[in-house]
Motif scaffolding. Structure first.
Motif, PDB file in Angstrom:
ATOM      1  N   ARG A 291      95.833   4.731 -15.697  1.00 21.24           N
ATOM      2  CA  ARG A 291      94.562   4.780 -14.950  1.00 21.24           C
ATOM      3  C   ARG A 291      93.367   4.774 -15.911  1.00 21.24           C
ATOM      4  O   ARG A 291      92.369   4.074 -15.677  1.00 21.24           O
ATOM      5  N   ALA A 292      93.467   5.532 -16.986  1.00 29.59           N
ATOM      6  CA  ALA A 292      92.391   5.571 -17.990  1.00 29.59           C
ATOM      7  C   ALA A 292      92.195   4.194 -18.627  1.00 29.59           C
ATOM      8  O   ALA A 292      91.062   3.742 -18.845  1.00 29.59           O
ATOM      9  N   ALA A 293      93.319   3.519 -18.909  1.00 24.35           N
ATOM     10  CA  ALA A 293      93.235   2.181 -19.503  1.00 24.35           C
ATOM     11  C   ALA A 293      92.574   1.196 -18.545  1.00 24.35           C
ATOM     12  O   ALA A 293      91.785   0.337 -18.960  1.00 24.35           O
ATOM     13  N   LEU A 294      92.870   1.334 -17.252  1.00 27.74           N
ATOM     14  CA  LEU A 294      92.265   0.443 -16.255  1.00 27.74           C
ATOM     15  C   LEU A 294      90.755   0.640 -16.180  1.00 27.74           C
ATOM     16  O   LEU A 294      89.989  -0.328 -16.128  1.00 27.74           O
ATOM     17  N   PHE A 295      90.322   1.899 -16.167  1.00 23.21           N
ATOM     18  CA  PHE A 295      88.877   2.169 -16.125  1.00 23.21           C
ATOM     19  C   PHE A 295      88.200   1.667 -17.399  1.00 23.21           C
ATOM     20  O   PHE A 295      87.085   1.128 -17.356  1.00 23.21           O
ATOM     21  N   HIS A 296      88.887   1.852 -18.532  1.00 24.50           N
ATOM     22  CA  HIS A 296      88.343   1.352 -19.799  1.00 24.50           C
ATOM     23  C   HIS A 296      88.208  -0.166 -19.763  1.00 24.50           C
ATOM     24  O   HIS A 296      87.187  -0.724 -20.188  1.00 24.50           O
ATOM     25  N   PHE A 297      89.224  -0.817 -19.248  1.00 25.14           N
ATOM     26  CA  PHE A 297      89.205  -2.280 -19.130  1.00 25.14           C
ATOM     27  C   PHE A 297      88.031  -2.734 -18.260  1.00 25.14           C
ATOM     28  O   PHE A 297      87.296  -3.662 -18.619  1.00 25.14           O
TER      29      PHE A 297
END
Length: 335
Positions: A291-297
């Motif tokens: 989820r954190a990676a998705l928001f970062h993306f």
């Protein structure tokens, strides 16, 4: 081997300046050709700057040498004193390019062993002729628009490939990609910006400035693509948003072109962000990291799109202002 436009100009300029100097009956007439070759540079801006330094530096050298030679005498060691004075002074006055031509002037006086009005006029005419020929030949500089558009097409093609490879990884993590487009794009962006700067110094028109800002924009976007590569590789194929991200990247790849469609994809990113916010909270560490990676993306891609939107919007506003200004001037003229 090939003969470039600058080489042709240099050869013609040297011959013309020497021929004219000889026709005028100037002493040391071949020096006009030396001055001309020193003035012909890669860009107009460089040529004008060099011409100023050559002319002003030579006048300084002429004045100093006339005083020192008449005061101390025409001795070989006098040349040492003159150069010890001239070189630091030229550096201080920021006319370093004039050191060569001022040295030539000094040697002319040393050979003649005299300073009078005829000698001074002769040296000034050589300067005017050599510098003038160099500037005249550099008035026309060919546009680099064709080469810049070629770089634009190559870079955009690689952008599309990079985005599609990111999407393909989300569909198929075992897929192999050597990443050569990333290395190529970094090199092409550097070369394209240098070429755009040369074109700006030659043409100083809206097209040349546009390409410089365009490649600067792509360079900033490319930095984001490099940053999101590890983010994409960290996304788990099994996460439900992975396929949505892949489709977004594929659509974005199809839209890589000079036009301004960034607002459409900003809206799509906002929908993705809302879907993430409304989805169930992560239950495990892996889900939390995904989820954190998705928001970062999403945040990085938002920056990617805003960079282009702002550049093209500002450019369109500038062009519109110029058009309105020209229109207002035409109306005033008609009145």
């Amino acid at each position: 081997m090939k003969i470039g436009f600058r080489t042709i100009k240099t050869a013609i300029g040297i011959a013309l300046s020497i021929a004219i100097a000889k026709w005028l009956g100037l002493e040391f007439y071949t020096s006009a050709g030396i001055i001309t070759i020193l003035c012909i540079k890669t860009t107009k801006k460089q040529s004008y700057q060099t011409a100023w330094e050559l002319f002003f530096g030579s006048l300084v050298g002429l004045g100093i040498s006339a005083i020192v030679f008449e005061w101390i005498g025409y001795h070989t060691w006098t040349l040492t004193i003159l150069l010890l004075l001239l070189i630091p002074m030229s550096v201080y006055l920021k006319i370093s390019d004039g050191i060569v031509t001022s040295t030539v002037v000094i040697l002319h006086l040393f050979i003649l062993k005299k300073v009078n009005i005829d000698v001074i006029v002769n040296e000034i005419l050589l300067l005017v002729l050599g510098v003038g020929m160099g500037i005249l030949l550099n008035i026309y500089m060919p546009s680099l628009e064709k080469e810049l558009r070629a770089y634009q097409r190559k870079i955009e093609s690689n952008f599309k490939t990079i985005l599609r490879e990111f999407a393909a990884y989300l569909y198929e993590p075992e897929r192999y990609w050597d990443g050569k487009e990333i290395l190529e794009t970094a090199q092409w962006l550097m070369e394209a910006k240098e070429l755009a700067i040369l074109d700006m110094e030659n043409q100083d028109g809206p097209t040349a400035r546009y390409f410089y800002h365009y490649f600067e924009m792509r360079e900033r976007q490319f930095e984001i693509l490099e940053r999101i590569a590890p983010i994409v590789s960290a996304l788990d194929r099994s996460c439900e948003q992975g396929e949505m991200i892949a489709r977004f990247l594929e659509n974005l790849a199809d839209a890589v072109h000079p036009g301004n469609t960034a607002h459409l994809y900003l809206e799509e990113l906002e929908k993705l962000r809302e879907d993430l916010r409304n989805s169930l909270l992560p239950q495990t560490r892996e889900e939390f990291e995904t989820r954190a990676a998705l928001f970062h993306f999403i945040n990085e891609m938002r920056r990617y799109l805003i960079i282009k939107r702002n550049l093209l919007r500002d450019w369109e506003e500038l062009i519109n202002k110029k058009e309105k200004s020209v229109f207002a001037q035409l109306r005033w003229i008609r009145k």
